[in-house]
Design an enzyme around this catalytic site. Structure first.
Site, PDB file in Angstrom:
ATOM      1  N   CYS A 132      -3.645  -9.849  -0.509  1.00 24.09           N
ATOM      2  CA  CYS A 132      -3.610  -9.236   0.836  1.00 24.09           C
ATOM      3  C   CYS A 132      -4.943  -9.380   1.580  1.00 24.09           C
ATOM      4  O   CYS A 132      -4.990  -9.186   2.793  1.00 24.09           O
ATOM      5  CB  CYS A 132      -3.266  -7.759   0.734  1.00 24.09           C
ATOM      6  N   HIS A 272      -5.631  -3.149   6.714  1.00 23.58           N
ATOM      7  CA  HIS A 272      -4.489  -3.791   6.060  1.00 23.58           C
ATOM      8  C   HIS A 272      -3.285  -2.852   6.164  1.00 23.58           C
ATOM      9  O   HIS A 272      -3.389  -1.654   5.907  1.00 23.58           O
ATOM     10  CB  HIS A 272      -4.826  -4.084   4.597  1.00 23.58           C
ATOM     11  N   ASN A 302       4.493  -4.514   4.886  1.00 24.71           N
ATOM     12  CA  ASN A 302       3.298  -5.133   4.293  1.00 24.71           C
ATOM     13  C   ASN A 302       3.551  -6.634   4.147  1.00 24.71           C
ATOM     14  O   ASN A 302       4.406  -7.039   3.364  1.00 24.71           O
ATOM     15  CB  ASN A 302       3.024  -4.478   2.929  1.00 24.71           C
TER      16      ASN A 302
HETATM   17  O1  UT7 Z   1      -0.811  -4.761  -0.275  1.00 23.44           O
HETATM   18  C1  UT7 Z   1      -1.374  -4.454  -1.508  1.00 23.44           C
HETATM   19  C2  UT7 Z   1      -1.646  -3.069  -1.570  1.00 23.44           C
HETATM   20  N1  UT7 Z   1      -0.427  -2.308  -1.836  1.00 23.44           N
HETATM   21  C3  UT7 Z   1      -0.499  -1.029  -1.630  1.00 23.44           C
HETATM   22  O2  UT7 Z   1      -1.500  -0.597  -1.137  1.00 23.44           O
HETATM   23  C4  UT7 Z   1       0.627  -0.128  -2.059  1.00 23.44           C
HETATM   24  C5  UT7 Z   1       0.009   1.116  -2.635  1.00 23.44           C
HETATM   25  N2  UT7 Z   1       0.933   2.110  -3.140  1.00 23.44           N
HETATM   26  C6  UT7 Z   1       1.777   2.775  -2.343  1.00 23.44           C
HETATM   27  O3  UT7 Z   1       1.889   2.526  -1.165  1.00 23.44           O
HETATM   28  C7  UT7 Z   1       2.529   3.933  -2.949  1.00 23.44           C
HETATM   29  O4  UT7 Z   1       2.029   4.184  -4.225  1.00 23.44           O
HETATM   30  C8  UT7 Z   1       4.053   3.704  -3.025  1.00 23.44           C
HETATM   31  C9  UT7 Z   1       4.638   3.746  -1.625  1.00 23.44           C
HETATM   32  C10 UT7 Z   1       4.357   2.363  -3.666  1.00 23.44           C
HETATM   33  C11 UT7 Z   1       4.705   4.810  -3.840  1.00 23.44           C
HETATM   34  O5  UT7 Z   1       4.383   6.079  -3.282  1.00 23.44           O
HETATM   35  P1  UT7 Z   1       3.925   7.271  -4.241  1.00 23.44           P
HETATM   36  O6  UT7 Z   1       3.724   8.437  -3.391  1.00 23.44           O
HETATM   37  O7  UT7 Z   1       2.760   6.778  -5.021  1.00 23.44           O
HETATM   38  O8  UT7 Z   1       5.207   7.488  -5.068  1.00 23.44           O
HETATM   39  P2  UT7 Z   1       5.366   7.448  -6.668  1.00 23.44           P
HETATM   40  O9  UT7 Z   1       5.186   6.073  -7.173  1.00 23.44           O
HETATM   41  O10 UT7 Z   1       4.536   8.524  -7.232  1.00 23.44           O
HETATM   42  O11 UT7 Z   1       6.848   7.851  -6.802  1.00 23.44           O
HETATM   43  C12 UT7 Z   1       7.264   9.174  -6.520  1.00 23.44           C
HETATM   44  C13 UT7 Z   1       8.734   9.263  -6.813  1.00 23.44           C
HETATM   45  C14 UT7 Z   1       9.111   8.701  -8.162  1.00 23.44           C
HETATM   46  O12 UT7 Z   1      10.138   9.507  -8.701  1.00 23.44           O
HETATM   47  P3  UT7 Z   1       9.828  10.521  -9.895  1.00 23.44           P
HETATM   48  O13 UT7 Z   1       9.317   9.656 -11.010  1.00 23.44           O
HETATM   49  O14 UT7 Z   1       8.781  11.455  -9.348  1.00 23.44           O
HETATM   50  O15 UT7 Z   1      11.153  11.146 -10.137  1.00 23.44           O
HETATM   51  C15 UT7 Z   1       9.680   7.357  -7.834  1.00 23.44           C
HETATM   52  O16 UT7 Z   1      10.639   6.921  -8.757  1.00 23.44           O
HETATM   53  O17 UT7 Z   1       9.455   8.489  -5.833  1.00 23.44           O
HETATM   54  C16 UT7 Z   1      10.323   7.602  -6.501  1.00 23.44           C
HETATM   55  N3  UT7 Z   1      10.454   6.408  -5.690  1.00 23.44           N
HETATM   56  C17 UT7 Z   1      11.395   6.298  -4.744  1.00 23.44           C
HETATM   57  N4  UT7 Z   1      12.346   7.135  -4.302  1.00 23.44           N
HETATM   58  C18 UT7 Z   1      13.120   6.708  -3.287  1.00 23.44           C
HETATM   59  C19 UT7 Z   1       9.727   5.278  -5.734  1.00 23.44           C
HETATM   60  N5  UT7 Z   1      10.182   4.405  -4.823  1.00 23.44           N
HETATM   61  C20 UT7 Z   1      11.210   5.027  -4.194  1.00 23.44           C
HETATM   62  C21 UT7 Z   1      12.067   4.638  -3.142  1.00 23.44           C
HETATM   63  N6  UT7 Z   1      13.003   5.506  -2.737  1.00 23.44           N
HETATM   64  N7  UT7 Z   1      11.976   3.430  -2.551  1.00 23.44           N
END
Ligand code: UT7
Length: 345
Positions: A132, A272, A302
């Site tokens: 990225c 970004h 993204n």
């Molecule tokens: O370009 C390169 C750089 N990339 C980035 O900067 C991305 C960085 N990371 C992020 O943007 C975030 O970490 C995410 C958007 C990918 C995830 O957000 P989060 O607040 O960190 O969520 P999480 O991974 O802690 O997930 C929370 C919950 C989980 O459920 P449990 O385990 O708490 O029951 C996930 O399974 O949300 C669930 N989850 C979803 N639920 C509905 C993860 N993806 C989804 C989804 N829809 N698409």
């Protein structure tokens, strides 16, 4: 004692003070595919909701390339738009740099494919892989070629067909990414300061946090790697998030310090576009006012190396950046890699 005859030679760089040359962005252009994939569409594909995607990422929709549309097709179209803006003819281009993690193929480089598509017969061409962060890496490389007088006109492109490496069964990642391309033409523009400074960084120890595990020399493609879905993006979202906020903030502080600028003096801040919560956390730490911040993540998602390139073009087109303005870019991506730049427009 015989000594070898002295050769006389001319040093083409000796005649000029190359420190007086600097790369200026003289034009930008971008392209996103026509097809829009909304959060409602994704609700039908994986266990997710429009509400979750908007509150956790800020993304509403993203553009997805046609199956027959390649990264080099999108890159070439963004390039044509930038060239038309700059009134630069294909033969004027000395160097093409394409930043991408989704090349059309392992080789030849996407830059070579773009060279052929736009008819830039005189240009050298190669790809840059900094995930990225690739577009800022490309701007700095291009600027160095201009400062050293190797080139007068450099085409820098960030282009991605991330839909080709997204696992459409993985809700953790498939809601985040989109396709597109952004291009910039760099030239030495007398009297302009152009790219005032660029800071780049990397931490290879975190490579496995965000990667495509197979398809390279370590794990060549095989029935086993395909069955294990190892040709798709794998990401530890939380670890990436934490590092992104810290590195984008630190990189921005570094370039502001070098230019002895306060954040309040910047007219347009383009981070970004990965996650609205990352953008807001970085903005808050830097003390960015809402009117300084440019965000198109909600419509574009993204797009990795294309992200700030597309945003830059949109910001210029919308009149958010005018001649003489100071622009701050700050980026983060797989590798890990990061970077920031201050540009006098
Ligand atoms: O370009 C390169 C750089 N990339 C980035 O900067 C991305 C960085 N990371 C992020 O943007 C975030 O970490 C995410 C958007 C990918 C995830 O957000 P989060 O607040 O960190 O969520 P999480 O991974 O802690 O997930 C929370 C919950 C989980 O459920 P449990 O385990 O708490 O029951 C996930 O399974 O949300 C669930 N989850 C979803 N639920 C509905 C993860 N993806 C989804 C989804 N829809 N698409």
């Amino acid at each position: 004692m015989n000594s070898a005859p002295r050769k006389t030679f001319k040093n083409p760089r000796a005649q000029h003070d190359f420190r007086s040359r600097t790369g200026s962005i003289v034009a930008v252009g971008s392209y996103v595919p026509a097809r829009v994939l909304t959060n409602a569409d994704l609700e039908k594909m994986v266990e997710t909701s429009n509400e979750w995607i908007i509150t956790r990422t800020g993304i509403r929709e993203r553009h997805i390339a046609r199956p027959d549309e390649t990264t080099s097709d999108m890159a070439a179209e963004a390039a044509r738009r930038a060239m038309a803006q700059a009134r630069v003819k294909p033969e004027q281009i000395d160097l093409i740099l394409v930043a991408t993690v989704t090349p059309d193929m392992l080789f030849p480089s996407t830059a070579c494919l773009v060279q052929e598509k736009i008819g830039a017969r005189r240009a050298a061409a190669f790809d840059i892989e900094a995930a990225c962060s690739g577009f800022i890496y490309g701007l700095e490389v291009g600027q160095q070629f201009i400062m050293s007088q190797s080139c007068d006109t450099v085409l820098v492109i960030g282009a991605e067909k991330l839909s080709s490496i997204v696992d459409w069964t993985d809700r953790n990642t498939c809601v985040l990414f989109g396709d597109g391309a952004g291009a910039a033409i760099l030239q030495n523009r007398p009297g302009s300061h152009g790219l005032l400074t660029v800071h780049l960084g990397a931490d290879g120890s975190k490579g496995s946090v965000l990667c495509v595990p197979s398809g390279g020399s370590r794990n060549p493609a095989s029935a086993k790697t395909v069955a294990a879905r190892e040709h798709f993006i794998r990401m530890d979202g939380k670890e990436t998030f934490r590092n992104a906020v810290q590195a984008m903030h630190a990189a921005a502080i570094e370039v502001l310090r070098r230019c002895e600028l306060d954040i309040s003096q910047i007219q347009c801040v383009i981070p970004h576009q990965a996650n609205r919560r990352i953008i807001d956390a970085v903005g808050e730490r830097l003390g960015v006012r809402p009117d300084q911040l440019f965000v198109n993540l909600d419509r574009i998602g993204n797009t990795s190396a294309a992200s700030v390139a597309i945003a830059l073009d949109e910001a210029v087109a919308q009149g958010r950046i005018r001649q003489g303005d100071l622009v701050l870019l700050t980026v983060f991506g797989g590798g890990f890699t990061w970077g920031a730049a201050v540009i006098e427009w």
